[in-house]
Design a protein around this motif. Sequence first.
Motif, PDB file in Angstrom:
ATOM      1  N   HIS A  48       0.870  -1.179   0.000  1.00 34.55           N
ATOM      2  CA  HIS A  48       0.000   0.000   0.000  1.00 34.55           C
ATOM      3  C   HIS A  48       0.907   1.230   0.000  1.00 34.55           C
ATOM      4  O   HIS A  48       1.650   1.470   0.948  1.00 34.55           O
ATOM      5  CB  HIS A  48      -0.931   0.014   1.212  1.00 34.55           C
ATOM      6  N   ALA A  91      -7.831   0.421  -3.701  1.00 37.97           N
ATOM      7  CA  ALA A  91      -8.598  -0.321  -2.695  1.00 37.97           C
ATOM      8  C   ALA A  91      -9.576   0.613  -2.002  1.00 37.97           C
ATOM      9  O   ALA A  91      -9.520   0.825  -0.776  1.00 37.97           O
ATOM     10  CB  ALA A  91      -7.647  -0.964  -1.688  1.00 37.97           C
ATOM     11  N   HIS A 177      -8.936  -6.145   4.239  1.00 42.16           N
ATOM     12  CA  HIS A 177      -7.925  -5.414   5.022  1.00 42.16           C
ATOM     13  C   HIS A 177      -8.108  -5.862   6.469  1.00 42.16           C
ATOM     14  O   HIS A 177      -9.063  -5.467   7.136  1.00 42.16           O
ATOM     15  CB  HIS A 177      -8.117  -3.905   4.878  1.00 42.16           C
ATOM     16  N   GLN A 182      -4.087  -5.311  14.044  1.00 37.63           N
ATOM     17  CA  GLN A 182      -3.313  -4.286  14.761  1.00 37.63           C
ATOM     18  C   GLN A 182      -4.017  -3.893  16.054  1.00 37.63           C
ATOM     19  O   GLN A 182      -3.382  -3.682  17.084  1.00 37.63           O
ATOM     20  CB  GLN A 182      -3.095  -3.059  13.876  1.00 37.63           C
ATOM     21  N   GLY A 222      -4.191  -7.716   3.405  1.00 40.68           N
ATOM     22  CA  GLY A 222      -3.259  -6.601   3.495  1.00 40.68           C
ATOM     23  C   GLY A 222      -3.249  -5.862   4.803  1.00 40.68           C
ATOM     24  O   GLY A 222      -4.255  -5.272   5.192  1.00 40.68           O
ATOM     25  N   SER A 223      -2.116  -5.917   5.474  1.00 43.33           N
ATOM     26  CA  SER A 223      -1.822  -5.062   6.631  1.00 43.33           C
ATOM     27  C   SER A 223      -0.403  -5.390   7.079  1.00 43.33           C
ATOM     28  O   SER A 223       0.138  -6.437   6.706  1.00 43.33           O
ATOM     29  CB  SER A 223      -2.794  -5.297   7.789  1.00 43.33           C
ATOM     30  N   ALA A 225       0.438  -5.467  10.493  1.00 43.51           N
ATOM     31  CA  ALA A 225       0.327  -6.321  11.687  1.00 43.51           C
ATOM     32  C   ALA A 225      -0.051  -7.753  11.316  1.00 43.51           C
ATOM     33  O   ALA A 225       0.287  -8.690  12.032  1.00 43.51           O
ATOM     34  CB  ALA A 225      -0.688  -5.733  12.656  1.00 43.51           C
ATOM     35  N   PRO A 241       0.794  -5.116   2.543  1.00 47.60           N
ATOM     36  CA  PRO A 241       1.197  -4.302   3.694  1.00 47.60           C
ATOM     37  C   PRO A 241       1.649  -2.918   3.227  1.00 47.60           C
ATOM     38  O   PRO A 241       2.157  -2.776   2.115  1.00 47.60           O
ATOM     39  CB  PRO A 241       2.366  -5.092   4.290  1.00 47.60           C
ATOM     40  N   GLY A 242       1.446  -1.922   4.074  1.00 50.66           N
ATOM     41  CA  GLY A 242       1.877  -0.576   3.703  1.00 50.66           C
ATOM     42  C   GLY A 242       2.892  -0.018   4.688  1.00 50.66           C
ATOM     43  O   GLY A 242       4.014   0.355   4.328  1.00 50.66           O
ATOM     44  N   GLN A 251       3.479   0.549  15.502  1.00 52.05           N
ATOM     45  CA  GLN A 251       3.925  -0.823  15.220  1.00 52.05           C
ATOM     46  C   GLN A 251       4.954  -1.260  16.269  1.00 52.05           C
ATOM     47  O   GLN A 251       4.947  -2.409  16.707  1.00 52.05           O
ATOM     48  CB  GLN A 251       4.523  -0.923  13.804  1.00 52.05           C
TER      49      GLN A 251
HETATM   50  C1  LIG Z   1      -7.313  -1.538   2.146  1.00 50.27           C
HETATM   51  C2  LIG Z   1      -5.989  -1.508   2.831  1.00 50.27           C
HETATM   52  N1  LIG Z   1      -5.039  -2.397   2.465  1.00 50.27           N
HETATM   53  C3  LIG Z   1      -3.814  -2.408   3.044  1.00 50.27           C
HETATM   54  C4  LIG Z   1      -3.486  -1.517   4.043  1.00 50.27           C
HETATM   55  C5  LIG Z   1      -2.108  -1.549   4.659  1.00 50.27           C
HETATM   56  O1  LIG Z   1      -2.140  -1.776   6.037  1.00 50.27           O
HETATM   57  P1  LIG Z   1      -0.936  -1.334   6.990  1.00 50.27           P
HETATM   58  O2  LIG Z   1      -0.877   0.137   6.978  1.00 50.27           O
HETATM   59  O3  LIG Z   1      -1.269  -1.932   8.305  1.00 50.27           O
HETATM   60  O4  LIG Z   1       0.300  -1.916   6.431  1.00 50.27           O
HETATM   61  C6  LIG Z   1      -4.454  -0.569   4.452  1.00 50.27           C
HETATM   62  C7  LIG Z   1      -4.147   0.394   5.522  1.00 50.27           C
HETATM   63  O5  LIG Z   1      -4.969   1.080   6.056  1.00 50.27           O
HETATM   64  C8  LIG Z   1      -5.737  -0.562   3.836  1.00 50.27           C
HETATM   65  O6  LIG Z   1      -6.683   0.315   4.171  1.00 50.27           O
END
Ligand SMILES: Cc1ncc(COP(=O)(O)O)c(C=O)c1O
Length: 368
Positions: A48, A91, A177, A182, A222-223, A225, A241-242, A251
Amino acid sequence: MTGWSHLVGAPIEDLPSPAVLVDLPTLRRNIAEMAAHTDALGVALRPHWKTSKVLEVGRMQLAAGAVGLTAATANEVLALAEAGIPDVFWAYPPVGAHRVAAALAAAERTRLIVGVDSLEAIAGLAAAAVANGTVVDVRLEIDTGLGRMGVRPDDAVALARVLHALDGVRLEGVYTHEGHVQGLGADPERRAAVGLAAGRTTAEVAEAIRADGIPLTSVSVGSTAGARSAPTASGITEARPGTYVYGDENQVAIGTISEADTAITVQSRVISVQRGEPVLVDAGTKAMSADGSMHGDGRIGTIVSSGGGLIATGHEEHGFVRGSTGLRVGDLIRVRPNHACGLSNMHSHVFAIEDGVVADVWPVVGRH
Ligand SMILES: Cc1ncc(COP(=O)(O)O)c(C=O)c1O
């Protein structure tokens, strides 16, 4: 490069403040490590990009093997498309005329996929695509526990049928997501279990849709955590992940990223010690963002330079430092933000640094 490009080669002490510093060796390591992790799992990586909104960072992620990037806002999508990023997942539902226009414009320059969780949310873009003689790829969002966007797993097949039958779009996949991972805080076992469950639910929904006769390519989680757990579920094809790219204090607080792996800090100057405590610095909410702290104490930043302490609260241009020792007017402090993504949206540029020297100045693009 930006109006600050004359500072390339300067020691960081010479920078204006507040300034966002991105430690290049840490950034490179984070990018390589996540690419190796998803590679070992056999899933595609589509970071992300909202965390950085820096084209140079996105290009580094693509060069390390990412299949494309993920975006949240119309401006982010347009910035990526205009920069020639070849594959973008938006997204976010394309609701409203400006988002429909942005999606159509972006789809002319990049392979675009949009996320959606209702027929109403895609109807405008579908109609516009038909009028344009184009077809837009869509993914159906599944709510696996965050309780934000997304169709309930039990309702997914029915909506998938509707989307599959809709002219102007092609249902390409499903995504979730798992941001609720988290929210579990510093409990690695619970995070692992809930992340894996989110991945499994998403994969099961994809199987149910396929069993209904609708072919799907992507099954995306996607995340940050959940990055160690959700993509390990059988059937997941992609991870998004972003935050991992920069890391942040939230984090660190829950133990998903180590202090050594946080690449981003804000350098700030002490501007007044009249009160004794709090000491005032030039990083307030405009510099740090007002994003909340997982520590639960309302802080807007954590001081990582010598003397310690935190920015307990802030006005727009004033940060209120508590718990630090020996600060005098003009001193520099380094502060880790609560949330990297929120921080990026507050700044027009970041300084890439290596060994205490400015290596590059990167514009932050696609902001609100
Ligand atoms: C749709 C979506 N995908 C992926 C992510 C990435 O998550 P993170 O910031 O925990 O890495 C987000 C973050 O808000 C999100 O809204």
